[in-house]
Design a protein around this motif. Sequence first.
Motif, PDB file in Angstrom:
ATOM      1  N   ALA A  74       0.913  -1.260  -0.067  1.00  0.00           N
ATOM      2  CA  ALA A  74       0.055  -0.054   0.017  1.00  0.00           C
ATOM      3  C   ALA A  74       0.655   1.319  -0.004  1.00  0.00           C
ATOM      4  CB  ALA A  74      -0.939  -0.106   1.105  1.00  0.00           C
ATOM      5  N   LEU A  75       0.420   2.259  -0.794  1.00  0.00           N
ATOM      6  CA  LEU A  75       1.179   3.534  -0.622  1.00  0.00           C
ATOM      7  C   LEU A  75       0.111   4.476  -0.119  1.00  0.00           C
ATOM      8  CD1 LEU A  75       3.385   5.612  -1.851  1.00  0.00           C
ATOM      9  CD2 LEU A  75       1.916   5.620  -3.856  1.00  0.00           C
ATOM     10  N   SER A  82       1.714  11.978 -10.736  1.00  0.00           N
ATOM     11  CA  SER A  82       2.139  10.730 -11.804  1.00  0.00           C
ATOM     12  C   SER A  82       2.337   9.304 -11.368  1.00  0.00           C
ATOM     13  CB  SER A  82       3.285  11.256 -12.538  1.00  0.00           C
ATOM     14  OG  SER A  82       4.319  11.227 -11.836  1.00  0.00           O
ATOM     15  N   ALA A  83       2.608   8.652 -12.273  1.00  0.00           N
ATOM     16  CA  ALA A  83       2.696   7.122 -11.779  1.00  0.00           C
ATOM     17  C   ALA A  83       3.776   6.825 -11.062  1.00  0.00           C
ATOM     18  CB  ALA A  83       2.584   6.236 -13.151  1.00  0.00           C
ATOM     19  N   GLN A 107       8.502  -5.303  -9.807  1.00  0.00           N
ATOM     20  CA  GLN A 107       8.188  -3.986  -9.655  1.00  0.00           C
ATOM     21  C   GLN A 107       6.732  -3.786  -9.575  1.00  0.00           C
ATOM     22  OE1 GLN A 107       8.223  -1.078 -13.500  1.00  0.00           O
ATOM     23  NE2 GLN A 107      10.177  -0.865 -12.314  1.00  0.00           N
ATOM     24  N   LEU A 108       6.209  -2.760  -8.649  1.00  0.00           N
ATOM     25  CA  LEU A 108       4.877  -2.532  -8.477  1.00  0.00           C
ATOM     26  C   LEU A 108       4.535  -1.227  -8.962  1.00  0.00           C
ATOM     27  CD1 LEU A 108       4.752  -3.844  -5.017  1.00  0.00           C
ATOM     28  CD2 LEU A 108       3.748  -5.069  -6.887  1.00  0.00           C
ATOM     29  N   VAL A 109       3.179  -0.928  -9.676  1.00  0.00           N
ATOM     30  CA  VAL A 109       2.957   0.254  -9.860  1.00  0.00           C
ATOM     31  C   VAL A 109       1.652   0.781  -9.246  1.00  0.00           C
ATOM     32  CG1 VAL A 109       2.178   1.400 -12.156  1.00  0.00           C
ATOM     33  CG2 VAL A 109       3.758  -0.430 -12.296  1.00  0.00           C
ATOM     34  N   PHE A 110       1.895   2.149  -8.894  1.00  0.00           N
ATOM     35  CA  PHE A 110       0.712   2.902  -8.260  1.00  0.00           C
ATOM     36  C   PHE A 110       0.381   4.024  -9.301  1.00  0.00           C
ATOM     37  CE2 PHE A 110       3.430   0.752  -5.311  1.00  0.00           C
ATOM     38  CZ  PHE A 110       2.506   0.138  -4.539  1.00  0.00           C
ATOM     39  N   LEU A 137      11.122  -4.145   0.028  1.00  0.00           N
ATOM     40  CA  LEU A 137      10.932  -3.069  -1.165  1.00  0.00           C
ATOM     41  C   LEU A 137      12.192  -2.409  -0.981  1.00  0.00           C
ATOM     42  CD1 LEU A 137       7.325  -1.790   0.613  1.00  0.00           C
ATOM     43  CD2 LEU A 137       7.814  -2.911  -1.253  1.00  0.00           C
ATOM     44  N   GLU A 138      12.886  -2.118  -2.199  1.00  0.00           N
ATOM     45  CA  GLU A 138      14.081  -1.917  -2.395  1.00  0.00           C
ATOM     46  C   GLU A 138      14.214  -0.346  -2.846  1.00  0.00           C
ATOM     47  OE1 GLU A 138      16.625  -3.415  -1.695  1.00  0.00           O
ATOM     48  OE2 GLU A 138      16.157  -5.555  -1.978  1.00  0.00           O
ATOM     49  N   THR A 139      13.362   0.247  -3.726  1.00  0.00           N
ATOM     50  CA  THR A 139      13.633   1.757  -4.394  1.00  0.00           C
ATOM     51  C   THR A 139      12.178   1.988  -4.760  1.00  0.00           C
ATOM     52  OG1 THR A 139      14.204   0.664  -6.480  1.00  0.00           O
ATOM     53  CG2 THR A 139      16.013   1.343  -5.088  1.00  0.00           C
ATOM     54  N   VAL A 140      12.078   3.338  -4.847  1.00  0.00           N
ATOM     55  CA  VAL A 140      11.002   3.950  -5.211  1.00  0.00           C
ATOM     56  C   VAL A 140      11.107   5.003  -6.538  1.00  0.00           C
ATOM     57  CG1 VAL A 140      10.645   5.345  -3.257  1.00  0.00           C
ATOM     58  CG2 VAL A 140       8.791   5.041  -4.590  1.00  0.00           C
ATOM     59  N   SER A 141      10.313   5.304  -7.323  1.00  0.00           N
ATOM     60  CA  SER A 141      10.845   6.133  -8.384  1.00  0.00           C
ATOM     61  C   SER A 141      10.676   7.484  -7.845  1.00  0.00           C
ATOM     62  CB  SER A 141       9.825   5.984  -9.647  1.00  0.00           C
ATOM     63  OG  SER A 141       8.444   5.958  -9.309  1.00  0.00           O
ATOM     64  N   ASP A 142       9.764   7.817  -6.889  1.00  0.00           N
ATOM     65  CA  ASP A 142       9.683   9.323  -6.438  1.00  0.00           C
ATOM     66  C   ASP A 142      10.747   9.502  -5.052  1.00  0.00           C
ATOM     67  OD1 ASP A 142       8.847  11.673  -5.312  1.00  0.00           O
ATOM     68  OD2 ASP A 142       6.890  11.320  -5.926  1.00  0.00           O
ATOM     69  N   PRO A 143      11.501  10.222  -5.085  1.00  0.00           N
ATOM     70  CA  PRO A 143      12.392  10.236  -3.961  1.00  0.00           C
ATOM     71  C   PRO A 143      11.517  10.925  -2.634  1.00  0.00           C
ATOM     72  CG  PRO A 143      12.753  11.967  -5.493  1.00  0.00           C
ATOM     73  CD  PRO A 143      12.028  10.986  -6.194  1.00  0.00           C
ATOM     74  N   GLU A 144      10.544  11.456  -2.994  1.00  0.00           N
ATOM     75  CA  GLU A 144       9.696  11.958  -1.853  1.00  0.00           C
ATOM     76  C   GLU A 144       9.121  11.038  -0.898  1.00  0.00           C
ATOM     77  OE1 GLU A 144       7.487  15.211  -2.705  1.00  0.00           O
ATOM     78  OE2 GLU A 144       9.148  16.577  -3.734  1.00  0.00           O
ATOM     79  N   ILE A 145       8.774   9.758  -1.576  1.00  0.00           N
ATOM     80  CA  ILE A 145       8.183   8.574  -0.994  1.00  0.00           C
ATOM     81  C   ILE A 145       9.026   7.878  -0.163  1.00  0.00           C
ATOM     82  CG2 ILE A 145       6.599   6.685  -1.169  1.00  0.00           C
ATOM     83  CD1 ILE A 145       5.681   8.020  -3.798  1.00  0.00           C
TER      84      ILE A 145
END
Length: 487
Positions: A74-75, A82-83, A107-110, A137-145
């Motif tokens: 869950a996010l 954006s995605a 990889q998961l997508v939100f 969970l290793e990395t997330v595309s948005d550094p603010e998350i």
Amino acid sequence: MTRIKIFSILFITLLITSCSKDDYKLGSEIDPFVRFNFLTKDNVPLEYPAVNGSLAPQSTYLNSSVKTLKIPVALTTRYLKSAVTVNFSAVSSTNDNESFTVNPVNQLVFEGSKLTDTVFVSFDKRWAANQSISLKLETVSDPEIHIGNLNTEYPNDTFTITLGEISTAYTFPVGQYLIKGEVGEKIDFKVNFPNGFIPSEIENASIFKFLDGFDYSLTHDDFGDNRSSINYHLTLLEDIQNPDVRYETKLTLTNTPNYVATGNTVLQIIKPTRSPRDVNANPASKFYDLSSQFYLTYGETWFDRSGTCAWQAYNAFTFPVVVTKDNENAILYSDKETANPNDDVYHDAFKIGFNVVTGTSTTNSFNLKRWFSNEAVAAASSPGFNITSALEFFPENGNSKTQGKVLVIPQYITIAGTNKNSHNIEIAGEGTYQEISAGLFEISFELKLTNEALFGGTVSTQYRMYNNKTYPKPAALSIECPKEVAL
């Protein structure tokens, strides 16, 4: 400034100063974060989109099932511009990556309003002992998350599946089907696998024992991705419509090295004898009332009480048998006050059954709980306590609205003990019914139970059943009666 205002300011100040930088922010905004959100209730996974705010996400799970395990991620955020993609890893403690498959791979997508994605872990073969699968969970595309909860005690950024001892079983969800006897007639039935199955183990296994009373073919659907049940199709290959002859085929689930037969283990396919009956007699309707959610019928069983035969009272939740419009015994119960015939509800005019109103427990069909000690009352263990098609009525002259004959519908029921000993019991019987006073109906019948291990063969006793809790106490009988049996 009032005392209340001073207290409120002091409380807020203490609350803010007591929170660490890892805790949730106070105010209208929170830092977005992503974490595993695997919830269980009574050790059963709660599958998304089901939610339960009183449950805390788990970081580990002991798995003994070969069903696909669904692990939500869950996010938590106010909105997504954006995605967002989140990369994760899946590692086996024994480096055995052939016994399971992870989808998606890593990889998961939100995006938009989709703030939950799911990791599916499927099992393709039986795993080795002392094995586990670790997800991270290793990395997330948005550094603010932020990865993990905004606290250090329960981050939920990792999830471990401990693979325990595998327990696989199967059962019939329905124990009996009636057929008309026409060539080409098809019966679709299921075999349920509560803990899933591995296709390669089932494909060539002999899971059925057959006792055939007519010719038929048997096929099943492709296994596909649904590992909870298999759909089978039985097609009649001969004409058996003789109204005076009863035909029956039995399929019995057998125990195999990997799968244990449990619950309903016998499936009966029956072409019954038929006699002309007017559905407008509708004797079944005298014994149910769907306007009362907890409607009961009341009965008396001639049974042993402390060494003496006596009538023993009981009751059971009683319901109609719902059928389709084309059933020969169908009578319209409700059109739901619409012009659409597709939502019409039809009942069998000549059959009633016993079941619980809701839940996974059982009612006391035929006072059977009196027959046994240490019985398991959950429907999963003892489905035979809920007999959803139990009695069939045959009005006198085919149309009498006050009296006739009654048949205990012959079938196998499954009853288990709290010691998990499970028994298939054949039930049968017959008797009469009549209106004994205005609106009060009495059913008088004999019930026979057959099981070699429990009873040494067949035992029987007398019953009286009424559609109202106020009825005349039946006179004592001068016959023997059965005693309670330990399961």
